[in-house]
Motif scaffolding. Structure first.
Motif, PDB file in Angstrom:
ATOM      1  N   THR A  65       0.799  -1.235   0.000  1.00  0.00           N
ATOM      2  CA  THR A  65       0.000   0.000   0.000  1.00  0.00           C
ATOM      3  C   THR A  65       0.829   1.283   0.000  1.00  0.00           C
ATOM      4  N   LYS A  66       2.158   1.184   0.194  1.00  0.00           N
ATOM      5  CA  LYS A  66       2.979   2.398   0.335  1.00  0.00           C
ATOM      6  C   LYS A  66       4.270   2.326  -0.471  1.00  0.00           C
ATOM      7  N   ARG A  68       8.187   4.515  -0.614  1.00  0.00           N
ATOM      8  CA  ARG A  68       9.104   5.538  -0.110  1.00  0.00           C
ATOM      9  C   ARG A  68      10.407   5.380  -0.874  1.00  0.00           C
ATOM     10  N   GLU A  79       6.915   9.650  -1.380  1.00  0.00           N
ATOM     11  CA  GLU A  79       6.530   8.886  -0.202  1.00  0.00           C
ATOM     12  C   GLU A  79       5.028   9.025  -0.003  1.00  0.00           C
ATOM     13  N   GLU A  81       0.930   6.709   0.279  1.00  0.00           N
ATOM     14  CA  GLU A  81       0.111   5.541  -0.029  1.00  0.00           C
ATOM     15  C   GLU A  81      -0.314   5.566  -1.487  1.00  0.00           C
ATOM     16  N   VAL A 123       0.868   8.471  -5.728  1.00  0.00           N
ATOM     17  CA  VAL A 123       0.615   8.510  -4.286  1.00  0.00           C
ATOM     18  C   VAL A 123      -0.547   9.462  -3.999  1.00  0.00           C
TER      19      VAL A 123
END
Length: 196
Positions: A65-66, A68, A79, A81, A123
Motif C-alpha cells: 500500500t505504500k 518511499r 513517499e 500511499e 501517491v
C-alpha cells in the motif's frame, strides 16, 4: 425529450476548457520530482538522481500500500500511499545510467492488484490526472486472464445491447427465469408481472 446538439460556440468553449484542463494537468505533472506512466496492469516511475549514487546510497521501500524512495539521509523524493494496492512480490526497482542527460535514474515497476483500474496519481495527495480521458493501449481479449476476459466480454455485450435498445445479460437472465417459472406454474396469473 431528446438532447439538443451543442452549438458551434458551445463546442468551441468545451474545446478551450479541455485544452486548459490538459495544460494545467501537464504543468502539475511536470512539477513532480519524478515521471510516471501506466498501463491497465502496472505503473512505472522514473526518478532522476545524481550520477555518483549507488544502490546502497538509496532508501527504497515498496509495500502493498505504500512507497518511499529517498537518498539516505535526505528527504524522500516520493513517499505515501498508493491509490490502490500493488503486488509487492511483483514490484521492483533498479538504478540505471542515462545518457540524455548524463546521470542516473531510479526505475520503479509497480504491478497493480486490480488490473482493470487506472490510477489518478502514484501517491495519494499528489496532483491527479483525469483517468476518464485515458485511451487504453490496444490489446486483445486473449491477453486477459479468463475471469477478466469474461467480465470485459459481458460489459461489451451489455453496452451493445443498450445501444440497440435490447436487454442486458442480467435483464435477459431475469426474463428467462420468469419464463421458466411461468411454464412450471401455469395456474398462476403473471399478466401484471414486471421485469426490472
Amino acid at each position: 425529450m431528446s438532447e439538443q446538439e451543442p452549438t458551434p460556440a458551445e463546442l468551441a468553449r468545451r474545446d478551450e476548457e479541455e485544452k486548459a484542463r490538459k495544460a494545467q494537468e501537464a504543468a502539475e505533472q511536470a512539477q513532480l520530482p519524478y515521471k510516471w506512466t501506466q498501463t491497465i496492469r502496472d505503473v512505472d516511475v522514473t526518478i532522476p538522481v545524481a550520477a555518483n549514487l549507488r544502490g546502497r546510497d538509496l532508501d527504497v521501500l515498496l509495500t502493498k500500500t505504500k512507497i518511499r524512495v529517498a537518498v539516505k539521509g535526505q528527504d524522500a523524493v516520493i513517499e505515501g500511499e498508493y491509490p490502490h494496492p500493488v503486488l509487492p512480490d511483483e514490484c521492483s526497482w533498479t538504478l540505471e545510467s542515462t545518457s540524455h542527460p548524463p546521470g542516473k535514474e531510479i526505475v520503479i515497476h509497480l504491478d497493480k492488484v486490480n488490473k482493470v483500474e487506472w490510477w489518478p496519481h502514484v501517491v495519494v495527495g499528489a496532483p491527479k490526472i483525469d483517468v476518464s480521458k485515458i485511451t487504453p493501449e490496444s490489446s486483445s481479449l486473449s491477453d486477459l486472464d479468463g475471469e477478466t476476459r469474461a467480465m470485459v466480454e459481458k460489459m461489451m455485450y451489455d453496452q451493445r445491447q443498450k445501444e440497440m435498445g435490447g436487454l442486458t445479460s442480467d435483464e435477459q437472465k431475469k426474463r428467462d427465469i420468469l419464463r421458466r417459472f411461468q411454464a412450471d406454474h401455469p395456474e398462476m396469473d403473471f399478466s401484471n408481472a414486471k421485469i426490472g
